[in-house]
Scaffold this active site. Structure first.
Site, PDB file in Angstrom:
ATOM      1  N   GLY A 105       0.878  -1.640   0.140  1.00 16.22           N
ATOM      2  CA  GLY A 105      -0.005  -0.067   0.102  1.00 16.22           C
ATOM      3  C   GLY A 105       0.909   1.417  -0.340  1.00 16.22           C
ATOM      4  N   ALA A 106       0.108   2.185   0.005  1.00 13.98           N
ATOM      5  CA  ALA A 106       1.125   3.680   0.572  1.00 13.98           C
ATOM      6  C   ALA A 106       0.259   4.595   1.446  1.00 13.98           C
ATOM      7  CB  ALA A 106       1.440   3.692  -1.133  1.00 13.98           C
ATOM      8  N   GLU A 141      10.880  -2.374   3.088  1.00 15.68           N
ATOM      9  CA  GLU A 141       9.356  -2.519   2.216  1.00 15.68           C
ATOM     10  C   GLU A 141      10.089  -1.560   1.231  1.00 15.68           C
ATOM     11  OE1 GLU A 141       5.541  -0.770   4.163  1.00 15.68           O
ATOM     12  OE2 GLU A 141       6.923   0.922   3.728  1.00 15.68           O
TER      13      GLU A 141
END
Length: 225
Positions: free
Chosen positions: A86-87, A107
């Site tokens: 995700g972000a 990440e």
């Protein structure tokens, strides 16, 4: 749809996107956070189609193992077909802010090893200019105050994320007040500060594709220059 429903829709869309790429020896990189967690749950229905995963956090590793998906150390793996994560924010170039879950360093490492970076997010994360979400910076503990002073010189307002220790044993500074018009340049500049491990800008290595959950369905977006 509410935000949770959007996240669930985009997590399922990510599984549908990944399925054609899976082979018996495929190892996937998998990220951290609420949307990534939903992706893991959906992916688990197909765990017999691929070999296993490399996780960017201890929390995601535990979730994967709970589903019976083998988790590998990155040092044991030659290739990751894709990294799905995700972000916290994304722009039209698919440059991102990540690290709200404090896993930004791992990440970034797993992203660098993957053939393709598939970002999954709901439409609340889509922004014209990065920076409204505070930019996380992972720092060596002894350098925290020095790094904070340097970030102030860059125009930011850093705040120590109290009670947060990363999986690497480091601290997080959340930098408020930035309007990031040149993300790649700022990513490089912050990483040059002694004591910084890395920061949450994913601009030098942006996403290759963004699956964005909207009320009109999941959109598949590619970088715009």
């Amino acid at each position: 749809m509410n935000q949770q429903e959007l996240k669930q829709a985009v997590a399922q869309a990510a599984v549908d996107y990944i399925l054609p790429k899976l082979e018996s020896d495929t190892i996937l990189g998998i990220g951290t956070g609420s949307t990534a967690a939903l992706f893991i749950d959906a992916l688990a229905q197909h765990k017999g189609l691929f070999q296993g995963a490399v996780s960017s956090s201890e929390a995601s590793a535990r979730q994967l193992e709970g589903h019976g998906i083998p988790v590998y150390d990155l040092n044991e793996v030659d290739r990751l077909v894709a990294y799905v994560d995700g972000a916290d924010e994304a722009n039209a170039r698919l440059q991102l802010i990540k690290g709200g879950g404090a896993a930004l360093t791992r990440e970034k490492i797993v992203t660098a090893c993957a053939d393709e970076f598939v970002c999954i997010a709901d439409e609340s994360k889509w922004v014209p200019v990065l920076g409204k979400f505070p930019l996380p910076v992972e720092v060596i503990p002894m350098a925290r105050s020095f790094v904070a002073r340097e970030l102030v010189k860059m125009g930011g307002s850093p705040e120590h994320r109290h009670g947060c220790t990363t999986d690497n044993g480091n601290h997080i500074l959340d930098v408020h007040g930035l309007e990031i018009h040149q993300p790649a340049e700022l990513e490089s500049a912050i990483n040059q500060i002694p004591g910084v491990v890395t920061n949450g800008l994913f601009a030098l290595r942006p996403a290759d594709v963004l699956l964005l959950g909207t009320n009109d369905g999941v959109k598949t977006l590619y970088p715009h220059s």
